[in-house]
Design an enzyme around this catalytic site. Structure first.
Site, PDB file in Angstrom:
ATOM      1  N   ARG A 164      79.617  77.832  70.598  1.00 38.09           N
ATOM      2  CA  ARG A 164      80.733  77.305  70.703  1.00 38.09           C
ATOM      3  C   ARG A 164      81.115  76.760  69.243  1.00 38.09           C
ATOM      4  NH1 ARG A 164      80.979  80.031  74.533  1.00 38.09           N
ATOM      5  NH2 ARG A 164      82.346  79.524  76.401  1.00 38.09           N
ATOM      6  N   SER A 239      84.361  74.600  80.552  1.00 38.11           N
ATOM      7  CA  SER A 239      83.428  73.590  81.135  1.00 38.11           C
ATOM      8  C   SER A 239      83.416  72.260  80.340  1.00 38.11           C
ATOM      9  CB  SER A 239      82.476  74.835  80.403  1.00 38.11           C
ATOM     10  OG  SER A 239      82.336  75.750  80.955  1.00 38.11           O
ATOM     11  N   GLU A 335      81.353  69.740  75.762  1.00 39.11           N
ATOM     12  CA  GLU A 335      82.272  70.769  75.007  1.00 39.11           C
ATOM     13  C   GLU A 335      83.534  70.664  74.639  1.00 39.11           C
ATOM     14  OE1 GLU A 335      83.542  75.166  75.380  1.00 39.11           O
ATOM     15  OE2 GLU A 335      84.010  73.342  76.616  1.00 39.11           O
TER      16      GLU A 335
HETATM   17  N1  EPU Z   1      75.570  77.579  88.150  1.00 36.01           N
HETATM   18  C1  EPU Z   1      75.086  77.113  89.406  1.00 36.01           C
HETATM   19  N2  EPU Z   1      75.797  75.981  89.782  1.00 36.01           N
HETATM   20  C2  EPU Z   1      77.594  75.516  88.934  1.00 36.01           C
HETATM   21  C3  EPU Z   1      77.713  76.680  88.321  1.00 36.01           C
HETATM   22  C4  EPU Z   1      76.491  77.044  87.843  1.00 36.01           C
HETATM   23  O1  EPU Z   1      74.115  76.695  89.889  1.00 36.01           O
HETATM   24  O2  EPU Z   1      78.396  75.101  89.738  1.00 36.01           O
HETATM   25  C5  EPU Z   1      74.332  77.985  87.289  1.00 36.01           C
HETATM   26  C6  EPU Z   1      73.865  79.602  88.149  1.00 36.01           C
HETATM   27  O3  EPU Z   1      72.812  79.898  88.372  1.00 36.01           O
HETATM   28  C7  EPU Z   1      74.903  80.216  87.313  1.00 36.01           C
HETATM   29  C8  EPU Z   1      74.898  80.154  85.811  1.00 36.01           C
HETATM   30  O4  EPU Z   1      75.225  78.432  86.202  1.00 36.01           O
HETATM   31  O5  EPU Z   1      74.171  81.344  87.721  1.00 36.01           O
HETATM   32  C9  EPU Z   1      76.134  80.587  85.067  1.00 36.01           C
HETATM   33  O6  EPU Z   1      77.390  80.183  85.442  1.00 36.01           O
HETATM   34  P1  EPU Z   1      78.661  80.889  84.876  1.00 36.01           P
HETATM   35  O7  EPU Z   1      78.945  82.374  84.552  1.00 36.01           O
HETATM   36  O8  EPU Z   1      79.649  79.887  85.954  1.00 36.01           O
HETATM   37  O9  EPU Z   1      78.849  80.200  83.136  1.00 36.01           O
HETATM   38  P2  EPU Z   1      78.597  78.749  83.229  1.00 36.01           P
HETATM   39  O10 EPU Z   1      77.534  79.213  82.462  1.00 36.01           O
HETATM   40  O11 EPU Z   1      79.207  77.710  83.571  1.00 36.01           O
HETATM   41  C10 EPU Z   1      79.995  79.833  80.636  1.00 36.01           C
HETATM   42  C11 EPU Z   1      80.381  79.202  79.398  1.00 36.01           C
HETATM   43  C12 EPU Z   1      82.178  79.399  80.140  1.00 36.01           C
HETATM   44  C13 EPU Z   1      82.011  80.913  80.046  1.00 36.01           C
HETATM   45  C14 EPU Z   1      81.205  81.146  81.217  1.00 36.01           C
HETATM   46  C15 EPU Z   1      81.261  82.917  81.491  1.00 36.01           C
HETATM   47  C16 EPU Z   1      79.890  76.861  78.174  1.00 36.01           C
HETATM   48  C17 EPU Z   1      79.476  75.514  77.917  1.00 36.01           C
HETATM   49  N3  EPU Z   1      80.640  77.685  79.879  1.00 36.01           N
HETATM   50  O12 EPU Z   1      79.731  78.871  82.259  1.00 36.01           O
HETATM   51  O13 EPU Z   1      83.246  79.178  79.094  1.00 36.01           O
HETATM   52  O14 EPU Z   1      83.388  81.474  81.092  1.00 36.01           O
HETATM   53  O15 EPU Z   1      80.456  81.161  80.704  1.00 36.01           O
HETATM   54  O16 EPU Z   1      80.604  83.907  80.788  1.00 36.01           O
HETATM   55  O17 EPU Z   1      79.718  77.937  77.932  1.00 36.01           O
HETATM   56  C18 EPU Z   1      84.105  76.966  78.596  1.00 36.01           C
HETATM   57  O18 EPU Z   1      83.443  77.505  77.858  1.00 36.01           O
HETATM   58  O19 EPU Z   1      85.510  76.326  78.950  1.00 36.01           O
HETATM   59  C19 EPU Z   1      83.938  78.137  79.706  1.00 36.01           C
HETATM   60  C20 EPU Z   1      84.327  78.140  81.424  1.00 36.01           C
END
Ligand code: EPU
Length: 339
Positions: A164, A239, A335
């Site tokens: 990012r 995010s 972010e």
């Molecule tokens: N999780 C939780 N609770 C929640 C959300 C997430 O426990 O409410 C944990 C779970 O363990 C899950 C892990 O977080 O397995 C990862 O969650 P998710 O796959 O939803 O991805 P994220 O890390 O929360 C990132 C990006 C997203 C992107 C997704 C998929 C960042 C800041 N965010 O989210 O990007 O869509 O991965 O690759 O890196 C954005 O940048 O606006 C965005 C939506």
């Protein structure tokens, strides 16, 4: 050049927050951007550059000019047997660009389906999702210098992409206006990126064994729609915080205290921890306060149900940050761009 005064930004930010630009200008060609830079009236050097407004939190009215990037157009620059080079105007909608690539069977951006925002904003923060970041398909971009009006080409190595991050958020912050971006996309046979757990599971549910790039896109769209609120219905900026990276030793200590804490090892003895998990464990998931809150399906997404203010969202974000720091000793970084 049509400068407009006291222009409402409510329809130009996906949080749906009310703010007014004292001056507003829409630019639909590189020449219009250069003309704006050369116009003393516009004062572009201090302007706020607006793309799709999908990564900003407006806590106040911008001080000066808001320049809306509206350069459109897609152009096939070059092709050989394995790849194409496609140039796209910075003002094009990102997801429409992804659909256009899928229609042409050009691979590389399918994992980035349905990300809100514009093409010009994509390299700014090296957008990423489901195992792919834009740097993997980035070829070059053209940008206008805000002081001199000179048009400069940035190759991949000039952009200093990170998680990012790019040079445009750091060393060259507020110095260039991105006007178009060129992508290097694959022609079939494509190398797919379906290793991300949720994609694999969704493809299995869809009973697809040998996926195409179109299938990957469908899977990503389905995952995003099930977890992330549609900004057209519920105001949000995706995010709100970045996923923090912490040293392995710190992660090991946390693992002793919280055995179920997820972590993804990085190259440099660091571990990336999902901020969504940390926030959920602090009890914020689904929290609602007046017109704003924390999304009930994804704790990393703050939402405006309508009528909330940027200040309220920012106050909630600070409280979340404090509670994560108190419980886990981790400092979350936003972010979104807070204005
Ligand atoms: N999780 C939780 N609770 C929640 C959300 C997430 O426990 O409410 C944990 C779970 O363990 C899950 C892990 O977080 O397995 C990862 O969650 P998710 O796959 O939803 O991805 P994220 O890390 O929360 C990132 C990006 C997203 C992107 C997704 C998929 C960042 C800041 N965010 O989210 O990007 O869509 O991965 O690759 O890196 C954005 O940048 O606006 C965005 C939506």
């Amino acid at each position: 050049m049509q400068l407009q005064k006291n222009y409402s930004l409510k329809g130009f930010n996906t949080f749906g927050l009310d703010a007014t630009a004292p001056l507003f200008l829409s630019c639909s060609s590189i020449q219009e951007v250069i003309d704006a830079v050369n116009s003393p009236e516009a004062n572009v050097s201090d302007a706020f550059i607006l793309g799709g407004g999908s990564n900003i939190l407006l806590t106040k009215n911008p001080d000066g000019l808001v320049l809306k990037m509206d350069i459109r157009g897609k152009e096939l620059l070059q092709e050989d047997e394995t790849h194409v080079l496609v140039r796209c105007g910075a003002g094009e909608n990102w997801h429409q660009f992804v659909l256009y690539c899928l229609e042409n069977n050009w691979g590389g951006v399918e994992n980035l389906s349905l990300i809100p925002g514009t093409v010009g904003a994509a390299p700014m923060q090296n957008i990423g999702a489901y195992g792919v970041e834009i740097e993997q398909v980035f070829y070059e971009l053209r940008a206008v210098h805000r002081e001199s009006g000179a048009l400069k080409t940035f190759r991949k190595e000039d952009c200093h992409f990170g998680y990012r991050e790019s040079v445009f958020k750091n060393e060259l912050k507020d110095q260039y206006i991105i006007c178009d971006v060129t992508f290097r996309l694959s022609r079939p046979p494509h190398t797919l990126n379906s290793s991300y757990g949720a994609i694999r599971e969704t493809l299995t549910e869809m009973q697809i064994e040998d996926p195409t790039i179109q299938d990957i896109s469908k899977a990503v769209i389905s995952i995003r729609q099930s977890k992330l609120p549609d900004p057209a219905r519920i105001g949000n900026s995706g995010s709100f915080f970045k996923n923090p990276s912490i040293p392995e030793s710190v992660y090991a200590d946390l693992k002793d205290r919280f055995p179920e804490i997820p972590g993804y090892p990085l190259e440099n003895d660091m571990v990336k921890v999902p901020a969504g998990w940390l926030i959920e464990k602090c009890g914020w998931k689904g929290h609602t306060r007046d017109n704003i809150g924390v999304h009930r399906m994804q704790a990393l997404v703050l939402v405006n149900y309508g009528g909330g203010s940027g200040d309220e969202v920012w106050k909630l974000a600070q409280e979340i940050r404090q509670s994560v720091a108190d419980k886990f000793g981790i400092s979350l970084q936003p972010e979104v761009n807070v204005i």
